[in-house]
Scaffold this motif. Sequence first.
Motif, PDB file in Angstrom:
ATOM      1  N   LEU A   9      -0.747  -1.609   3.478  1.00 13.26           N
ATOM      2  CA  LEU A   9      -0.012  -2.198   2.354  1.00 13.26           C
ATOM      3  C   LEU A   9       0.264  -1.166   1.278  1.00 13.26           C
ATOM      4  O   LEU A   9       1.333  -1.173   0.658  1.00 13.26           O
ATOM      5  CB  LEU A   9      -0.799  -3.380   1.779  1.00 13.26           C
ATOM      6  CG  LEU A   9      -0.891  -4.591   2.695  1.00 13.26           C
ATOM      7  CD1 LEU A   9      -1.615  -5.718   2.006  1.00 13.26           C
ATOM      8  CD2 LEU A   9       0.468  -5.033   3.131  1.00 13.26           C
ATOM      9  N   SER A  12       3.103   0.899   2.442  1.00 16.65           N
ATOM     10  CA  SER A  12       4.329   0.120   2.315  1.00 16.65           C
ATOM     11  C   SER A  12       4.804   0.072   0.863  1.00 16.65           C
ATOM     12  O   SER A  12       6.002   0.251   0.589  1.00 16.65           O
ATOM     13  CB  SER A  12       4.067  -1.289   2.839  1.00 16.65           C
ATOM     14  OG  SER A  12       5.078  -2.146   2.442  1.00 16.65           O
ATOM     15  N   ALA A  13       3.874  -0.121  -0.074  1.00 18.14           N
ATOM     16  CA  ALA A  13       4.257  -0.161  -1.492  1.00 18.14           C
ATOM     17  C   ALA A  13       4.830   1.178  -1.936  1.00 18.14           C
ATOM     18  O   ALA A  13       5.830   1.231  -2.656  1.00 18.14           O
ATOM     19  CB  ALA A  13       3.049  -0.528  -2.339  1.00 18.14           C
ATOM     20  N   SER A  17       8.606   1.946  -3.280  1.00 15.75           N
ATOM     21  CA  SER A  17       8.886   2.576  -4.574  1.00 15.75           C
ATOM     22  C   SER A  17       9.794   3.786  -4.401  1.00 15.75           C
ATOM     23  O   SER A  17      10.679   4.031  -5.230  1.00 15.75           O
ATOM     24  CB  SER A  17       7.587   2.987  -5.240  1.00 15.75           C
ATOM     25  OG  SER A  17       6.698   1.925  -5.220  1.00 15.75           O
ATOM     26  N   ALA A  46       4.944  -3.794   5.979  1.00 14.68           N
ATOM     27  CA  ALA A  46       3.978  -4.753   5.440  1.00 14.68           C
ATOM     28  C   ALA A  46       3.887  -5.983   6.329  1.00 14.68           C
ATOM     29  O   ALA A  46       2.789  -6.489   6.605  1.00 14.68           O
ATOM     30  CB  ALA A  46       4.383  -5.150   4.021  1.00 14.68           C
TER      31      ALA A  46
ATOM     32  N   ALA B 108       5.226   0.799  -8.751  1.00 19.94           N
ATOM     33  CA  ALA B 108       4.301   1.189  -7.679  1.00 19.94           C
ATOM     34  C   ALA B 108       2.864   0.921  -8.102  1.00 19.94           C
ATOM     35  O   ALA B 108       2.044   0.438  -7.306  1.00 19.94           O
ATOM     36  CB  ALA B 108       4.495   2.665  -7.344  1.00 19.94           C
ATOM     37  N   LEU B 111       2.156  -2.786  -7.779  1.00 22.50           N
ATOM     38  CA  LEU B 111       2.007  -3.194  -6.372  1.00 22.50           C
ATOM     39  C   LEU B 111       0.645  -2.779  -5.826  1.00 22.50           C
ATOM     40  O   LEU B 111      -0.067  -3.577  -5.200  1.00 22.50           O
ATOM     41  CB  LEU B 111       3.120  -2.575  -5.533  1.00 22.50           C
ATOM     42  CG  LEU B 111       4.505  -3.220  -5.616  1.00 22.50           C
ATOM     43  CD1 LEU B 111       5.496  -2.396  -4.826  1.00 22.50           C
ATOM     44  CD2 LEU B 111       4.464  -4.618  -5.081  1.00 22.50           C
ATOM     45  N   ILE B 112       0.267  -1.513  -6.086  1.00 24.11           N
ATOM     46  CA  ILE B 112      -0.984  -1.015  -5.513  1.00 24.11           C
ATOM     47  C   ILE B 112      -2.176  -1.707  -6.162  1.00 24.11           C
ATOM     48  O   ILE B 112      -3.166  -2.059  -5.504  1.00 24.11           O
ATOM     49  CB  ILE B 112      -1.033   0.522  -5.655  1.00 24.11           C
ATOM     50  CG1 ILE B 112       0.004   1.132  -4.720  1.00 24.11           C
ATOM     51  CG2 ILE B 112      -2.403   1.060  -5.324  1.00 24.11           C
ATOM     52  CD1 ILE B 112       0.219   2.590  -4.910  1.00 24.11           C
ATOM     53  N   VAL B 115      -2.568  -4.969  -4.505  1.00 22.87           N
ATOM     54  CA  VAL B 115      -3.181  -4.850  -3.172  1.00 22.87           C
ATOM     55  C   VAL B 115      -4.678  -4.660  -3.309  1.00 22.87           C
ATOM     56  O   VAL B 115      -5.482  -5.302  -2.617  1.00 22.87           O
ATOM     57  CB  VAL B 115      -2.536  -3.677  -2.398  1.00 22.87           C
ATOM     58  CG1 VAL B 115      -3.349  -3.349  -1.162  1.00 22.87           C
ATOM     59  CG2 VAL B 115      -1.122  -4.025  -2.005  1.00 22.87           C
TER      60      VAL B 115
END
Lengths: 101, 170
Positions: A9, A12-13, A17, A46, B108, B111-112, B115
């Motif tokens: 993940l 993927s992120a 970006s 993902a 980013a 998002l991280i 997660v």
Amino acid sequence: MIVGLHHYLVVSALLFSLGLFGVLARRNLLVIYMSLELMLNAANLALVAFSRYNANLKGQVMVFFIITVAAAEVAVGLALIVALYRRRGTAHVEDLNSLRL
Amino acid sequence: MSELLPSALFYAFAGLALVFGFLCVANPLSRNPVTSAMFLVLTIVSLAGLYILLHAFFLAAIQILVYAGAVMVLFLFVIMLLNLEEEERRKIRGITLGLGALSVAVIAGILIRAVVAARPSAGTTPLVEGGIRNLGHTLFTLYLLPFEAMSLLLLVGMVGVILLSKKDLK
């Protein structure tokens, strides 16, 4: 260290970006389109990772459909870009600033 | 050993995908669209390696065939057709680049952080095998109607492309 779902993940992120940065920073219409493809691929990664770690094939079927739709989308989008280039003689977003053809 | 090799391959393919992806969107040496397209092909091949590590063998094959094959050839055709070389030498304003990088870095980070905060079941042994038999069974039983709708979508796309590429577009 064992590789788990969160590793995929995070990758993927980061890829998403990068694609977003390409869309924001580049000025060539074709390169912007390629960055969009990169974002789609990040989402696919993902989905495949979720599918694998939840023991459920539906995510992979979704990726299958996304790849099909992306192929159709690329064909139509590139035809639009070619038509636009024929009409305006440029594929540079800063020159394409009026709605009138 | 059996645990070490997939991890090493994961880090190799993930690193390659990220490096090639960066070179695709923001190559500091070249702003030629052909270079970007070639690095996008390499990114897609690295992602296919990640799919194989996730036991999605059929999707890895499709990824290579459809993306790295068909879609990227289409991109290269259009790049050659439009002859974009004279447009490379435009300068990019630094402030837009900086603001774009900043906003993307924030997204980013969000998002991280999400997660990491969600703590997806780390280390659980995965089960599903994405072979062609299981995938085809799911596709032709549970997802038969979307599959047929997809064929209609491809037909519509084909008609649209023929219409759009006519010389006298009204």
